[in-house]
Design an enzyme around this catalytic site. Structure first.
Site, PDB file in Angstrom:
ATOM      1  N   LYS A 156     -10.698  -1.370  10.049  1.00  0.00           N
ATOM      2  CA  LYS A 156     -10.658  -2.432   8.959  1.00  0.00           C
ATOM      3  C   LYS A 156     -11.267  -3.864   9.726  1.00  0.00           C
ATOM      4  O   LYS A 156     -11.511  -4.927   9.083  1.00  0.00           O
ATOM      5  CB  LYS A 156      -9.807  -2.046   8.067  1.00  0.00           C
ATOM      6  N   ASP A 186       3.112  -5.179   7.841  1.00  0.00           N
ATOM      7  CA  ASP A 186       1.895  -3.910   7.701  1.00  0.00           C
ATOM      8  C   ASP A 186       0.430  -4.304   7.879  1.00  0.00           C
ATOM      9  O   ASP A 186       0.445  -5.986   7.220  1.00  0.00           O
ATOM     10  CB  ASP A 186       1.749  -3.027   6.398  1.00  0.00           C
ATOM     11  N   CYS A 216      -4.588   2.427  -3.796  1.00  0.00           N
ATOM     12  CA  CYS A 216      -3.301   2.799  -3.174  1.00  0.00           C
ATOM     13  C   CYS A 216      -1.985   1.838  -3.735  1.00  0.00           C
ATOM     14  O   CYS A 216      -1.454   1.798  -2.082  1.00  0.00           O
ATOM     15  CB  CYS A 216      -3.621   3.194  -1.840  1.00  0.00           C
ATOM     16  N   HIS A 219       1.259  -0.785  -0.119  1.00  0.00           N
ATOM     17  CA  HIS A 219      -0.389  -0.124  -0.066  1.00  0.00           C
ATOM     18  C   HIS A 219       1.063   1.055  -0.406  1.00  0.00           C
ATOM     19  O   HIS A 219       2.104   1.173   0.784  1.00  0.00           O
ATOM     20  CB  HIS A 219      -0.706   0.264   1.858  1.00  0.00           C
ATOM     21  N   GLN A 262      -4.676  -5.166   6.585  1.00  0.00           N
ATOM     22  CA  GLN A 262      -5.734  -6.022   5.890  1.00  0.00           C
ATOM     23  C   GLN A 262      -5.524  -7.619   6.331  1.00  0.00           C
ATOM     24  O   GLN A 262      -6.888  -8.281   5.791  1.00  0.00           O
ATOM     25  CB  GLN A 262      -5.567  -6.209   4.627  1.00  0.00           C
TER      26      GLN A 262
HETATM   27  C1  LIG Z   1      -5.933   0.387   4.690  1.00  0.00           C
HETATM   28  C2  LIG Z   1      -4.635   0.265   4.493  1.00  0.00           C
HETATM   29  C3  LIG Z   1      -2.945   0.901   5.046  1.00  0.00           C
HETATM   30  C4  LIG Z   1      -3.546   2.343   5.222  1.00  0.00           C
HETATM   31  O1  LIG Z   1      -4.353   2.583   6.967  1.00  0.00           O
HETATM   32  P1  LIG Z   1      -5.319   3.457   7.723  1.00  0.00           P
HETATM   33  O2  LIG Z   1      -5.944   3.223   8.117  1.00  0.00           O
HETATM   34  O3  LIG Z   1      -5.905   4.108   6.174  1.00  0.00           O
HETATM   35  O4  LIG Z   1      -4.439   4.399   7.716  1.00  0.00           O
HETATM   36  C5  LIG Z   1      -1.613   0.399   5.434  1.00  0.00           C
HETATM   37  N1  LIG Z   1      -1.923  -0.774   4.606  1.00  0.00           N
HETATM   38  C6  LIG Z   1      -2.123  -1.919   4.140  1.00  0.00           C
HETATM   39  C7  LIG Z   1      -2.288  -2.873   3.837  1.00  0.00           C
HETATM   40  C8  LIG Z   1      -3.763  -1.341   4.180  1.00  0.00           C
HETATM   41  O5  LIG Z   1      -4.894  -2.152   3.876  1.00  0.00           O
END
Ligand SMILES: *Cc1c(COP(=O)(O)O)cnc(C)c1O
Length: 404
Positions: free
Chosen positions: A224, A198, A362, A121, A201
Protein backbone atom coordinates in the site's frame (compact mmCIF):
# COMPACT_ATOMS: atom_id res chain seq x y z
CA UNK A 1 5.69 21.95 -4.72
CA UNK A 2 6.12 18.76 -6.76
CA UNK A 3 5.45 18.54 -10.46
CA UNK A 4 2.48 16.21 -10.90
CA UNK A 5 3.42 15.36 -14.50
CA UNK A 6 6.83 14.23 -13.39
CA UNK A 7 5.33 12.16 -10.60
CA UNK A 8 2.85 10.51 -12.93
CA UNK A 9 5.66 9.69 -15.34
CA UNK A 10 7.20 7.60 -12.51
CA UNK A 11 4.19 5.22 -12.64
CA UNK A 12 4.06 3.39 -15.99
CA UNK A 13 0.66 1.80 -15.30
CA UNK A 14 -1.04 5.19 -15.15
CA UNK A 15 -0.55 5.53 -18.92
CA UNK A 16 -2.75 2.54 -19.55
CA UNK A 17 -6.17 2.45 -21.10
CA UNK A 18 -8.81 0.32 -19.42
CA UNK A 19 -11.90 -0.54 -21.42
CA UNK A 20 -10.68 1.91 -24.03
CA UNK A 21 -10.52 4.81 -21.56
CA UNK A 22 -7.52 6.30 -19.75
CA UNK A 23 -7.15 4.52 -16.43
CA UNK A 24 -8.26 6.53 -13.41
CA UNK A 25 -7.00 4.63 -10.41
CA UNK A 26 -8.87 5.50 -7.23
CA UNK A 27 -8.37 2.20 -5.41
CA UNK A 28 -5.19 3.17 -3.60
CA UNK A 29 -6.61 2.05 -0.26
CA UNK A 30 -6.58 -1.52 -1.58
CA UNK A 31 -3.10 -1.30 -3.06
CA UNK A 32 -0.96 1.47 -4.46
CA UNK A 33 0.61 1.51 -7.88
CA UNK A 34 4.38 1.03 -8.14
CA UNK A 35 6.91 3.54 -9.41
CA UNK A 36 9.39 2.49 -12.06
CA UNK A 37 12.30 2.55 -9.57
CA UNK A 38 10.55 -0.19 -7.59
CA UNK A 39 9.73 -2.29 -10.66
CA UNK A 40 13.30 -1.91 -11.93
CA UNK A 41 14.79 -2.80 -8.55
CA UNK A 42 12.91 -6.12 -8.55
CA UNK A 43 14.30 -6.99 -11.94
CA UNK A 44 17.80 -5.82 -10.92
CA UNK A 45 17.70 -8.10 -7.88
CA UNK A 46 16.83 -11.20 -9.92
CA UNK A 47 19.18 -10.25 -12.75
CA UNK A 48 22.20 -9.48 -10.63
CA UNK A 49 22.22 -10.71 -7.03
CA UNK A 50 19.65 -13.44 -6.52
CA UNK A 51 20.85 -15.86 -3.81
CA UNK A 52 19.60 -17.10 -0.47
CA UNK A 53 20.49 -14.97 2.52
CA UNK A 54 22.35 -15.78 5.74
CA UNK A 55 23.31 -19.25 4.55
CA UNK A 56 26.23 -19.18 2.15
CA UNK A 57 29.67 -17.68 2.34
CA UNK A 58 29.64 -17.15 -1.39
CA UNK A 59 29.65 -13.66 -2.86
CA UNK A 60 26.10 -13.44 -4.12
CA UNK A 61 24.73 -14.71 -0.82
CA UNK A 62 26.71 -11.99 0.92
CA UNK A 63 25.40 -9.34 -1.48
CA UNK A 64 21.82 -10.48 -1.01
CA UNK A 65 22.22 -10.62 2.78
CA UNK A 66 23.76 -7.14 2.88
CA UNK A 67 21.02 -5.67 0.71
CA UNK A 68 18.33 -7.31 2.86
CA UNK A 69 19.86 -6.05 6.10
CA UNK A 70 20.33 -2.60 4.58
CA UNK A 71 16.61 -2.55 3.85
CA UNK A 72 15.95 -3.42 7.48
CA UNK A 73 18.05 -0.42 8.52
CA UNK A 74 16.10 1.79 6.11
CA UNK A 75 12.86 0.71 7.73
CA UNK A 76 14.35 1.19 11.19
CA UNK A 77 15.32 4.75 10.29
CA UNK A 78 12.04 5.42 8.59
CA UNK A 79 9.89 4.46 11.58
CA UNK A 80 12.51 5.53 14.14
CA UNK A 81 12.81 2.15 15.86
CA UNK A 82 15.43 2.04 18.59
CA UNK A 83 17.08 -1.16 17.31
CA UNK A 84 17.26 -2.82 13.90
CA UNK A 85 16.30 -6.18 15.45
CA UNK A 86 12.94 -4.70 16.48
CA UNK A 87 12.07 -4.59 12.77
CA UNK A 88 10.71 -7.92 11.50
CA UNK A 89 10.10 -8.67 7.85
CA UNK A 90 6.68 -10.23 7.30
CA UNK A 91 4.41 -10.93 4.36
CA UNK A 92 2.12 -8.06 5.31
CA UNK A 93 -0.04 -6.48 7.98
CA UNK A 94 -2.19 -9.59 8.35
CA UNK A 95 0.83 -11.76 9.12
CA UNK A 96 2.18 -9.26 11.65
CA UNK A 97 -1.10 -9.06 13.54
CA UNK A 98 -1.45 -12.85 13.59
CA UNK A 99 2.11 -13.20 14.87
CA UNK A 100 1.32 -11.00 17.86
CA UNK A 101 -2.15 -12.45 18.50
CA UNK A 102 -0.69 -15.96 18.40
CA UNK A 103 2.07 -14.96 20.81
CA UNK A 104 -0.41 -13.56 23.29
CA UNK A 105 -2.03 -16.98 23.58
CA UNK A 106 0.84 -17.88 25.91
CA UNK A 107 0.30 -14.74 28.01
CA UNK A 108 -3.48 -14.39 28.39
CA UNK A 109 -5.72 -16.30 30.71
CA UNK A 110 -9.44 -16.58 31.15
CA UNK A 111 -10.95 -13.32 32.41
CA UNK A 112 -8.36 -11.12 30.68
CA UNK A 113 -9.59 -8.63 28.10
CA UNK A 114 -8.51 -7.84 24.57
CA UNK A 115 -9.70 -4.54 23.10
CA UNK A 116 -10.26 -3.77 19.44
CA UNK A 117 -12.06 -0.82 17.91
CA UNK A 118 -15.25 -0.49 15.92
CA UNK A 119 -13.18 0.85 13.02
CA UNK A 120 -10.99 -2.20 12.46
CA UNK A 121 -10.27 -4.12 9.28
CA UNK A 122 -11.26 -7.80 9.54
CA UNK A 123 -7.58 -8.68 9.77
CA UNK A 124 -7.39 -6.74 13.03
CA UNK A 125 -10.55 -8.36 14.42
CA UNK A 126 -10.51 -12.05 13.54
CA UNK A 127 -7.03 -12.95 14.90
CA UNK A 128 -8.07 -11.46 18.27
CA UNK A 129 -11.34 -13.37 18.28
CA UNK A 130 -9.34 -16.53 17.63
CA UNK A 131 -7.04 -15.58 20.52
CA UNK A 132 -10.03 -15.08 22.82
CA UNK A 133 -11.45 -18.45 21.83
CA UNK A 134 -8.14 -20.11 22.60
CA UNK A 135 -7.56 -18.43 25.95
CA UNK A 136 -11.00 -17.63 27.37
CA UNK A 137 -10.22 -13.91 27.25
CA UNK A 138 -13.04 -11.48 26.43
CA UNK A 139 -13.15 -9.18 23.39
CA UNK A 140 -14.13 -5.57 24.08
CA UNK A 141 -14.93 -3.06 21.36
CA UNK A 142 -14.25 0.68 21.47
CA UNK A 143 -17.39 2.24 19.93
CA UNK A 144 -17.52 4.83 17.15
CA UNK A 145 -19.78 7.81 16.42
CA UNK A 146 -21.63 8.89 13.24
CA UNK A 147 -18.60 10.80 11.96
CA UNK A 148 -16.53 7.66 12.11
CA UNK A 149 -14.48 8.65 15.13
CA UNK A 150 -13.74 6.46 18.13
CA UNK A 151 -15.49 7.69 21.26
CA UNK A 152 -12.60 8.43 23.59
CA UNK A 153 -14.68 8.73 26.77
CA UNK A 154 -16.07 5.23 26.15
CA UNK A 155 -12.57 3.94 25.51
CA UNK A 156 -11.43 5.27 28.88
CA UNK A 157 -14.38 3.60 30.58
CA UNK A 158 -13.57 0.24 28.97
CA UNK A 159 -9.92 0.27 30.06
CA UNK A 160 -9.10 -1.57 33.28
CA UNK A 161 -6.51 -3.79 34.89
CA UNK A 162 -8.10 -6.65 32.95
CA UNK A 163 -7.12 -5.09 29.61
CA UNK A 164 -4.01 -6.88 28.37
CA UNK A 165 -3.78 -5.62 24.82
CA UNK A 166 -5.44 -2.83 22.84
CA UNK A 167 -5.33 -2.94 19.06
CA UNK A 168 -6.42 -0.08 16.84
CA UNK A 169 -5.68 1.21 13.38
CA UNK A 170 -3.74 4.40 12.86
CA UNK A 171 -6.00 5.28 9.93
CA UNK A 172 -9.28 3.59 8.97
CA UNK A 173 -9.27 1.97 5.53
CA UNK A 174 -13.04 2.28 5.10
CA UNK A 175 -13.54 5.87 6.24
CA UNK A 176 -10.11 7.52 6.31
CA UNK A 177 -10.38 8.59 9.97
CA UNK A 178 -7.00 9.36 11.55
CA UNK A 179 -7.19 8.00 15.09
CA UNK A 180 -5.50 9.81 18.00
CA UNK A 181 -3.30 6.79 18.60
CA UNK A 182 -0.61 8.53 20.65
CA UNK A 183 -3.11 9.51 23.35
CA UNK A 184 -4.80 6.11 23.14
CA UNK A 185 -1.47 4.34 23.65
CA UNK A 186 -0.67 6.47 26.70
CA UNK A 187 -4.06 5.66 28.24
CA UNK A 188 -3.62 1.93 27.64
CA UNK A 189 -0.19 2.01 29.22
CA UNK A 190 -1.68 3.58 32.36
CA UNK A 191 -3.51 0.30 33.00
CA UNK A 192 -0.53 -1.80 31.93
CA UNK A 193 -1.95 -2.94 28.58
CA UNK A 194 0.21 -3.43 25.49
CA UNK A 195 -0.82 -1.68 22.26
CA UNK A 196 -0.64 -2.81 18.66
CA UNK A 197 -1.16 -0.22 15.94
CA UNK A 198 -2.37 -1.39 12.53
CA UNK A 199 -0.52 1.08 10.33
CA UNK A 200 -1.54 -0.39 6.95
CA UNK A 201 -3.34 2.78 5.86
CA UNK A 202 -1.03 5.21 7.61
CA UNK A 203 2.32 4.41 6.01
CA UNK A 204 1.36 5.60 2.50
CA UNK A 205 0.55 9.03 3.93
CA UNK A 206 2.82 9.65 6.90
CA UNK A 207 6.05 8.64 8.56
CA UNK A 208 5.22 6.91 11.84
CA UNK A 209 7.60 7.47 14.75
CA UNK A 210 7.24 4.35 16.87
CA UNK A 211 9.28 5.75 19.77
CA UNK A 212 7.29 8.96 19.88
CA UNK A 213 4.02 7.01 19.68
CA UNK A 214 5.42 4.58 22.26
CA UNK A 215 3.44 1.73 20.70
CA UNK A 216 4.45 -1.83 21.57
CA UNK A 217 3.78 -3.14 18.07
CA UNK A 218 3.25 -1.45 14.71
CA UNK A 219 2.25 -3.54 11.68
CA UNK A 220 2.07 -2.53 8.03
CA UNK A 221 2.20 -3.82 4.46
CA UNK A 222 4.59 -2.86 1.68
CA UNK A 223 2.07 -2.98 -1.15
CA UNK A 224 0.00 0.00 0.00
CA UNK A 225 3.10 2.21 0.12
CA UNK A 226 4.43 1.70 -3.42
CA UNK A 227 6.22 -1.55 -2.52
CA UNK A 228 5.65 -5.13 -3.69
CA UNK A 229 2.81 -7.38 -2.55
CA UNK A 230 3.77 -10.07 -0.06
CA UNK A 231 5.97 -7.73 1.95
CA UNK A 232 5.43 -6.09 5.28
CA UNK A 233 6.91 -5.08 8.57
CA UNK A 234 6.12 -5.83 12.16
CA UNK A 235 7.83 -3.50 14.59
CA UNK A 236 7.90 -4.74 18.17
CA UNK A 237 9.58 -3.36 21.26
CA UNK A 238 12.54 -5.52 22.21
CA UNK A 239 11.09 -6.53 25.57
CA UNK A 240 7.86 -7.72 23.94
CA UNK A 241 9.58 -9.60 21.14
CA UNK A 242 11.67 -11.38 23.75
CA UNK A 243 8.55 -12.24 25.73
CA UNK A 244 6.56 -13.68 22.80
CA UNK A 245 7.20 -17.23 21.57
CA UNK A 246 8.18 -17.82 17.92
CA UNK A 247 5.27 -17.87 15.48
CA UNK A 248 6.61 -20.36 12.95
CA UNK A 249 9.28 -23.00 13.36
CA UNK A 250 11.79 -23.71 10.62
CA UNK A 251 15.11 -22.75 9.16
CA UNK A 252 16.80 -19.46 10.11
CA UNK A 253 14.92 -19.11 13.41
CA UNK A 254 17.01 -21.56 15.43
CA UNK A 255 20.25 -21.49 17.35
CA UNK A 256 20.63 -25.24 17.74
CA UNK A 257 18.40 -28.15 16.81
CA UNK A 258 18.48 -31.63 18.30
CA UNK A 259 15.60 -34.06 18.61
CA UNK A 260 15.63 -33.50 22.36
CA UNK A 261 15.51 -29.72 22.36
CA UNK A 262 15.78 -26.76 20.01
CA UNK A 263 16.92 -23.31 21.05
CA UNK A 264 15.81 -20.24 19.16
CA UNK A 265 17.81 -17.61 17.37
CA UNK A 266 18.13 -14.07 18.64
CA UNK A 267 15.94 -11.24 17.35
CA UNK A 268 14.93 -10.64 14.65
CA UNK A 269 15.60 -14.14 13.27
CA UNK A 270 13.51 -15.85 15.95
CA UNK A 271 10.46 -14.56 14.06
CA UNK A 272 11.77 -15.00 10.52
CA UNK A 273 11.53 -18.72 9.79
CA UNK A 274 12.19 -19.96 6.27
CA UNK A 275 13.34 -18.19 3.15
CA UNK A 276 11.71 -14.78 3.12
CA UNK A 277 10.60 -12.63 0.18
CA UNK A 278 14.18 -11.39 -0.25
CA UNK A 279 13.60 -9.29 -3.36
CA UNK A 280 10.46 -7.88 -1.76
CA UNK A 281 12.20 -6.84 1.45
CA UNK A 282 15.02 -5.15 -0.43
CA UNK A 283 12.62 -3.36 -2.75
CA UNK A 284 10.41 -2.25 0.12
CA UNK A 285 13.49 -0.22 1.03
CA UNK A 286 13.48 1.25 -2.49
CA UNK A 287 9.81 2.21 -2.10
CA UNK A 288 10.51 3.91 1.22
CA UNK A 289 13.38 5.84 -0.39
CA UNK A 290 11.06 6.90 -3.20
CA UNK A 291 8.40 8.21 -0.81
CA UNK A 292 10.95 10.02 1.31
CA UNK A 293 12.41 11.66 -1.75
CA UNK A 294 8.98 13.03 -2.65
CA UNK A 295 8.63 14.04 0.99
CA UNK A 296 5.67 13.18 3.21
CA UNK A 297 4.79 16.85 3.69
CA UNK A 298 4.48 17.23 -0.08
CA UNK A 299 2.50 14.00 -0.31
CA UNK A 300 0.10 15.20 2.38
CA UNK A 301 -0.33 18.58 0.73
CA UNK A 302 -1.23 16.99 -2.61
CA UNK A 303 -3.57 14.46 -1.04
CA UNK A 304 -5.31 16.97 1.23
CA UNK A 305 -6.07 19.09 -1.79
CA UNK A 306 -7.56 16.09 -3.57
CA UNK A 307 -9.62 15.26 -0.48
CA UNK A 308 -11.04 18.77 -0.19
CA UNK A 309 -11.72 19.05 -3.91
CA UNK A 310 -13.17 15.53 -4.18
CA UNK A 311 -15.46 16.07 -1.19
CA UNK A 312 -16.79 19.34 -2.59
CA UNK A 313 -17.35 17.94 -6.08
CA UNK A 314 -18.98 14.71 -4.93
CA UNK A 315 -21.41 16.56 -2.70
CA UNK A 316 -22.72 18.32 -5.82
CA UNK A 317 -24.32 15.01 -6.80
CA UNK A 318 -27.90 14.82 -5.63
CA UNK A 319 -28.59 12.09 -3.08
CA UNK A 320 -24.90 11.41 -2.45
CA UNK A 321 -23.97 10.72 1.15
CA UNK A 322 -20.41 10.55 2.48
CA UNK A 323 -19.60 8.11 5.30
CA UNK A 324 -16.68 9.15 7.47
CA UNK A 325 -16.67 12.87 8.14
CA UNK A 326 -14.09 13.10 10.91
CA UNK A 327 -12.23 16.42 10.87
CA UNK A 328 -8.97 14.49 10.75
CA UNK A 329 -8.99 12.13 7.79
CA UNK A 330 -6.90 11.04 4.84
CA UNK A 331 -7.85 11.17 1.17
CA UNK A 332 -10.47 8.43 1.35
CA UNK A 333 -14.08 9.17 0.42
CA UNK A 334 -16.64 6.46 1.12
CA UNK A 335 -20.07 7.24 -0.25
CA UNK A 336 -23.39 5.99 -1.55
CA UNK A 337 -25.93 7.44 -3.94
CA UNK A 338 -29.50 7.20 -2.76
CA UNK A 339 -31.46 4.27 -4.13
CA UNK A 340 -28.57 2.67 -6.03
CA UNK A 341 -26.48 -0.33 -5.00
CA UNK A 342 -22.75 0.54 -4.80
CA UNK A 343 -21.86 -2.49 -6.91
CA UNK A 344 -23.97 -1.27 -9.85
CA UNK A 345 -22.25 2.11 -9.83
CA UNK A 346 -18.82 0.50 -9.56
CA UNK A 347 -19.52 -1.69 -12.60
CA UNK A 348 -20.69 1.22 -14.76
CA UNK A 349 -17.81 3.50 -13.93
CA UNK A 350 -15.33 0.64 -14.47
CA UNK A 351 -16.53 0.61 -18.09
CA UNK A 352 -15.41 4.23 -18.16
CA UNK A 353 -11.91 3.33 -16.97
CA UNK A 354 -12.42 4.33 -13.33
CA UNK A 355 -11.25 1.96 -10.60
CA UNK A 356 -12.94 2.38 -7.22
CA UNK A 357 -13.68 -0.21 -4.58
CA UNK A 358 -17.23 -1.19 -3.79
CA UNK A 359 -18.41 -3.34 -0.93
CA UNK A 360 -17.73 -3.62 2.78
CA UNK A 361 -13.94 -3.03 2.50
CA UNK A 362 -13.23 -5.85 4.99
CA UNK A 363 -15.03 -3.77 7.63
CA UNK A 364 -18.46 -5.34 7.97
CA UNK A 365 -18.97 -3.97 11.51
CA UNK A 366 -18.66 -0.40 10.17
CA UNK A 367 -21.22 -1.14 7.45
CA UNK A 368 -23.53 -2.65 10.09
CA UNK A 369 -23.10 0.48 12.22
CA UNK A 370 -24.40 2.60 9.33
CA UNK A 371 -26.98 -0.02 8.34
CA UNK A 372 -25.72 -0.30 4.75
CA UNK A 373 -24.41 -3.23 2.68
CA UNK A 374 -21.35 -1.33 1.55
CA UNK A 375 -20.06 1.86 0.04
CA UNK A 376 -18.21 3.11 -3.00
CA UNK A 377 -14.74 4.06 -1.88
CA UNK A 378 -12.55 6.46 -3.82
CA UNK A 379 -9.12 6.51 -2.21
CA UNK A 380 -6.64 8.99 -3.65
CA UNK A 381 -2.90 9.00 -3.88
CA UNK A 382 -0.43 11.82 -4.55
CA UNK A 383 -0.32 10.80 -8.22
CA UNK A 384 -4.03 11.46 -8.77
CA UNK A 385 -5.37 14.72 -10.16
CA UNK A 386 -8.36 17.03 -9.87
CA UNK A 387 -9.13 16.34 -13.54
CA UNK A 388 -9.50 12.66 -12.68
CA UNK A 389 -11.92 13.61 -9.91
CA UNK A 390 -13.92 15.68 -12.43
CA UNK A 391 -14.09 12.65 -14.71
CA UNK A 392 -15.33 10.49 -11.84
CA UNK A 393 -18.04 12.99 -10.96
CA UNK A 394 -19.21 13.03 -14.60
CA UNK A 395 -19.18 9.22 -14.68
CA UNK A 396 -21.16 9.01 -11.46
CA UNK A 397 -23.79 11.40 -12.81
CA UNK A 398 -24.03 9.26 -15.91
CA UNK A 399 -24.39 6.08 -13.83
CA UNK A 400 -27.01 7.79 -11.69
CA UNK A 401 -29.12 8.76 -14.69
CA UNK A 402 -28.84 5.24 -16.13
CA UNK A 403 -29.77 3.50 -12.88
CA UNK A 404 -32.54 5.67 -11.50
C1 LIG B 1 -5.08 -3.56 3.98
C2 LIG B 1 -5.29 -3.50 5.42
C3 LIG B 1 -4.98 -4.58 6.24
C4 LIG B 1 -4.51 -5.90 5.71
O1 LIG B 1 -3.34 -5.76 4.97
P1 LIG B 1 -2.77 -6.98 4.10
O2 LIG B 1 -1.77 -6.32 3.22
O3 LIG B 1 -3.94 -7.53 3.33
O4 LIG B 1 -2.18 -7.95 5.04
C5 LIG B 1 -5.15 -4.45 7.59
N1 LIG B 1 -5.59 -3.29 8.12
C6 LIG B 1 -5.90 -2.23 7.39
C7 LIG B 1 -6.36 -0.98 8.02
C8 LIG B 1 -5.77 -2.30 6.00
O5 LIG B 1 -6.09 -1.25 5.25
Amino acid sequence: MLDIHQIRADFPILNQKVNGKPLIYFDNGATSQKPKVVIDAISKYYNEINANIHRGVHTLSQLATDAYEEARLKVQNHINAKHNYEVLFTSGTTFGINLVANGFASILKSGDEVMVSALEHHSNIVPWQMLCEKTGATLKVIPMNENGELIQSEYEKLLSEKTKIVTVNHISNALGTINPVKQMIAKAHQVGAAVLIDGAQAVPHLKPDVQDLDCDFYAFSGHKMCGPTGTGILYGKEEWLNKLPPYQGGGEMIKEVTFEKTTYADLPHKFEAGTPHIAGGIVLGTAIDYLNKLGFENIQELENELLAYGTKRLLEIEGLKIYGTAPKKTAVISFNIEGIHPYDIGSIIDKLGIAVRTGHHCTQPIMNFYGIPGTIRASFSFYNTKEEIDSMVEALKKAQSMLS
